[in-house]
Design a protein around this motif. Structure first.
Motif, PDB file in Angstrom:
ATOM      1  N   ALA A 132      70.408  86.245  78.665  1.00  7.74           N
ATOM      2  CA  ALA A 132      70.675  85.638  77.192  1.00  7.74           C
ATOM      3  C   ALA A 132      69.828  83.742  76.969  1.00  7.74           C
ATOM      4  O   ALA A 132      69.464  84.106  75.912  1.00  7.74           O
ATOM      5  CB  ALA A 132      72.290  85.174  77.242  1.00  7.74           C
ATOM      6  N   THR A 136      65.275  85.258  74.547  1.00  7.99           N
ATOM      7  CA  THR A 136      65.266  85.325  73.348  1.00  7.99           C
ATOM      8  C   THR A 136      64.460  84.451  73.091  1.00  7.99           C
ATOM      9  O   THR A 136      63.702  84.145  72.469  1.00  7.99           O
ATOM     10  CB  THR A 136      67.391  84.755  73.037  1.00  7.99           C
ATOM     11  OG1 THR A 136      67.334  84.015  74.325  1.00  7.99           O
ATOM     12  CG2 THR A 136      67.786  85.927  72.860  1.00  7.99           C
ATOM     13  N   ARG A 189      82.077  91.413  65.689  1.00 10.28           N
ATOM     14  CA  ARG A 189      82.768  90.954  66.545  1.00 10.28           C
ATOM     15  C   ARG A 189      84.007  91.629  66.506  1.00 10.28           C
ATOM     16  O   ARG A 189      84.271  92.782  65.600  1.00 10.28           O
ATOM     17  CB  ARG A 189      84.067  89.551  65.759  1.00 10.28           C
ATOM     18  CG  ARG A 189      83.051  88.049  65.406  1.00 10.28           C
ATOM     19  CD  ARG A 189      83.342  86.841  66.603  1.00 10.28           C
ATOM     20  NE  ARG A 189      82.409  86.159  66.482  1.00 10.28           N
ATOM     21  CZ  ARG A 189      81.353  86.255  67.344  1.00 10.28           C
ATOM     22  NH1 ARG A 189      80.308  86.959  67.404  1.00 10.28           N
ATOM     23  NH2 ARG A 189      80.692  84.484  66.531  1.00 10.28           N
ATOM     24  N   GLY A 248      77.808  82.146  64.968  1.00  6.97           N
ATOM     25  CA  GLY A 248      78.641  81.329  64.188  1.00  6.97           C
ATOM     26  C   GLY A 248      80.234  80.973  64.919  1.00  6.97           C
ATOM     27  O   GLY A 248      80.341  82.481  66.054  1.00  6.97           O
ATOM     28  N   ARG A 251      82.205  81.408  69.359  1.00  4.74           N
ATOM     29  CA  ARG A 251      81.246  82.272  70.761  1.00  4.74           C
ATOM     30  C   ARG A 251      79.948  82.197  70.017  1.00  4.74           C
ATOM     31  O   ARG A 251      79.283  82.717  70.905  1.00  4.74           O
ATOM     32  CB  ARG A 251      81.618  83.107  70.299  1.00  4.74           C
ATOM     33  CG  ARG A 251      83.116  84.378  71.015  1.00  4.74           C
ATOM     34  CD  ARG A 251      83.969  83.267  72.249  1.00  4.74           C
ATOM     35  NE  ARG A 251      82.971  83.681  73.207  1.00  4.74           N
ATOM     36  CZ  ARG A 251      82.928  84.749  74.269  1.00  4.74           C
ATOM     37  NH1 ARG A 251      84.698  85.611  73.529  1.00  4.74           N
ATOM     38  NH2 ARG A 251      82.823  85.307  75.353  1.00  4.74           N
ATOM     39  N   CYS A 253      76.474  80.548  70.904  1.00  4.60           N
ATOM     40  CA  CYS A 253      75.422  80.380  71.547  1.00  4.60           C
ATOM     41  C   CYS A 253      74.783  78.900  72.446  1.00  4.60           C
ATOM     42  O   CYS A 253      75.427  78.522  72.062  1.00  4.60           O
ATOM     43  CB  CYS A 253      73.797  80.703  71.364  1.00  4.60           C
ATOM     44  SG  CYS A 253      72.700  80.870  72.645  1.00  4.60           S
TER      45      CYS A 253
HETATM   46  C1  HEM Z   1      65.872  81.199  71.117  1.00  8.32           C
HETATM   47  C2  HEM Z   1      66.910  81.305  71.842  1.00  8.32           C
HETATM   48  C3  HEM Z   1      68.770  82.012  71.600  1.00  8.32           C
HETATM   49  C4  HEM Z   1      68.609  82.344  70.204  1.00  8.32           C
HETATM   50  C5  HEM Z   1      67.617  82.908  69.070  1.00  8.32           C
HETATM   51  C6  HEM Z   1      69.887  83.250  70.776  1.00  8.32           C
HETATM   52  C7  HEM Z   1      70.337  83.679  70.449  1.00  8.32           C
HETATM   53  C8  HEM Z   1      72.039  84.456  70.695  1.00  8.32           C
HETATM   54  C9  HEM Z   1      72.925  85.008  69.618  1.00  8.32           C
HETATM   55  C10 HEM Z   1      73.002  84.791  68.182  1.00  8.32           C
HETATM   56  C11 HEM Z   1      74.303  84.531  69.888  1.00  8.32           C
HETATM   57  C12 HEM Z   1      76.151  85.689  69.698  1.00  8.32           C
HETATM   58  C13 HEM Z   1      76.620  84.230  69.022  1.00  8.32           C
HETATM   59  C14 HEM Z   1      77.130  85.063  68.854  1.00  8.32           C
HETATM   60  O1  HEM Z   1      78.184  85.592  68.997  1.00  8.32           O
HETATM   61  O2  HEM Z   1      78.014  83.993  67.734  1.00  8.32           O
HETATM   62  C15 HEM Z   1      74.437  84.170  71.526  1.00  8.32           C
HETATM   63  C16 HEM Z   1      75.318  84.154  72.451  1.00  8.32           C
HETATM   64  C17 HEM Z   1      74.837  83.447  74.158  1.00  8.32           C
HETATM   65  N1  HEM Z   1      73.572  83.108  74.293  1.00  8.32           N
HETATM   66 FE1  HEM Z   1      72.383  82.704  73.042  1.00  8.32          FE
HETATM   67  N2  HEM Z   1      70.564  82.262  71.955  1.00  8.32           N
HETATM   68  C18 HEM Z   1      68.841  81.974  72.921  1.00  8.32           C
HETATM   69  C19 HEM Z   1      68.851  80.632  73.716  1.00  8.32           C
HETATM   70  C20 HEM Z   1      70.293  81.016  74.821  1.00  8.32           C
HETATM   71  C21 HEM Z   1      69.385  80.651  76.690  1.00  8.32           C
HETATM   72  C22 HEM Z   1      68.823  79.347  76.347  1.00  8.32           C
HETATM   73  C23 HEM Z   1      71.082  80.273  76.698  1.00  8.32           C
HETATM   74  C24 HEM Z   1      71.438  79.756  78.048  1.00  8.32           C
HETATM   75  C25 HEM Z   1      70.881  78.790  78.927  1.00  8.32           C
HETATM   76  C26 HEM Z   1      71.605  81.179  75.788  1.00  8.32           C
HETATM   77  C27 HEM Z   1      73.524  81.687  76.323  1.00  8.32           C
HETATM   78  C28 HEM Z   1      74.515  82.148  75.914  1.00  8.32           C
HETATM   79  C29 HEM Z   1      75.465  82.991  76.099  1.00  8.32           C
HETATM   80  C30 HEM Z   1      76.113  82.573  77.439  1.00  8.32           C
HETATM   81  C31 HEM Z   1      76.192  83.924  74.982  1.00  8.32           C
HETATM   82  C32 HEM Z   1      77.270  84.049  75.044  1.00  8.32           C
HETATM   83  C33 HEM Z   1      78.150  83.538  74.162  1.00  8.32           C
HETATM   84  C34 HEM Z   1      79.806  83.190  74.216  1.00  8.32           C
HETATM   85  O3  HEM Z   1      80.054  84.537  73.948  1.00  8.32           O
HETATM   86  O4  HEM Z   1      80.581  82.651  74.321  1.00  8.32           O
HETATM   87  N3  HEM Z   1      71.326  81.400  75.000  1.00  8.32           N
HETATM   88  N4  HEM Z   1      73.180  83.560  71.692  1.00  8.32           N
END
Ligand code: HEM
Length: 307
Positions: A132, A136, A189, A248, A251, A253
């Protein structure tokens, strides 16, 4: 060159440093390098058209099955080898000494009964963060320049902004890039209780999907939604209900702040250090990879020699 590939090297470096504490590739152990190599290989494989079929077979299965299990094996082997290495370090009395990386924190974590996390759970957390945390961000860099090289006016303004330290414009540029090309186009969700949505009642147990892509192209929220125009975000704090590239709610990001910091740094440095050729090639089509929407040619750009 394809910016997604260059971006991937940078964002992998960043996340490997945060998660494993690897400061430079030369200092990585063989197992740590194997995690990196398997991750790149896995991502390449997951762009294959058959990957969607493999994902469908695995939909709603808590553990990987069949081909997916086989494909994941080299990566799992490498991750478990890194965990074992760290445990041996601990046994030698160097448990986490001087280390502040996420793996060290996970290994030191204890539940309410004082028990450590099982290796399988540590593996899940590491894999989630590394995957993740880089794919991305690198594709967001690629999409940003895919858009810029097709919008010369915005490109010129962005170069000016980067070279004069106009951070507000760069922020607006990144927001506009993630609005028009959200790398994660949809979030899901599973409803734990019945949910009233306008005139509808959606039953508990249903999986509800929110299309970030459609939201970001609503004409009532964004006039001329298909135009690439960072000015729409200048001096505006985007509402989390209108702009949600990071999802949003609870959960949302976990890495949004890190991702924004990386994007600001990488996009600015590319704008400062190289001049790019504009193109009249058609827009790159989106391609589906796992949960992401990536540019079909990786954000192909031509860098011009500097005078
Ligand atoms: C441009 C970069 C990124 C985008 C567009 C992005 C986008 C997202 C999105 C859309 C979700 C799902 C959120 C939801 O269900 O509401 C997510 C979850 C997550 N992202 Fe990112 N992300 C990015 C970068 C990162 C980075 C750099 C990390 C780690 C350091 C990361 C770690 C995570 C984790 C661990 C989740 C799961 C959170 C959860 O389920 O509680 N992401 N991300």
């Amino acid at each position: 060159m394809a910016l997604a590939d260059i971006g991937q090297q940078i964002t992998l470096d960043v996340i490997m440093s945060a998660v494993f504490g690897i400061e430079d590739e030369a200092g990585a152990t063989a197992a740590e390098s194997a995690v990196r190599a398997s991750m790149i290989r896995l991502l390449q494989l997951s762009t294959h058209p058959l990957a969607t079929a493999v994902q469908l077979v695995n939909a709603r299965s808590p553990e990987p099955r069949g081909v997916l299990r086989m494909i994941l094996r080299p990566l799992d082997r490498a991750i478990y080898a890194v965990i074992a290495e760290r445990r041996r370090e601990g046994a030698d009395g160097a448990d986490g000494a001087g280390r502040s990386d996420i793996l060290t924190v996970l290994m030191a974590a204890r539940d309410d009964d004082g028990a450590p996390l099982p290796d399988s759970e540590i593996r899940d957390e590491l894999l989630t963060l590394v995957l993740a945390g880089h794919e991305t961000t690198s594709n967001s860099v690629a999409w940003t320049f895919e858009r810029l090289t097709r919008n010369p006016g915005v490109y010129r303004r962005s170069v000016e902004a980067a070279r004069s330290g106009d951070e507000a414009y760069i922020e607006a540029l990144i927001n506009e890039s993630m609005r028009s090309r959200p790398v994660v186009p949809v979030v899901a969700r599973e409803l734990l209780s019945d949910w009233r949505f306008g005139p509808y009642v959606v039953e508990r147990g249903v999986i509800a999907l929110v299309s970030i892509l459609l939201l970001h192209h609503r004409e009532d929220l964004y006039p001329r939604p298909f135009a690439f125009d960072p000015e729409r975000f200048l001096g505006v704090k985007p509402s989390p209900q209108k702009l949600m590239p990071f999802g949003g709610g609870t959960r949302r990001c976990l890495g949004a702040a890190l991702a924004m910091a990386e994007l600001r740094a990488v996009v600015t440095q590319i704008l400062v250090r190289v001049d790019l050729a504009m193109t009249d090639a058609p827009a790159e089509q989106p391609r589906h990879r796992n949960v992401t929407m990536i540019p079909a040619h990786g954000g192909l750009v031509t860098a011009l020699a500097k005078d």
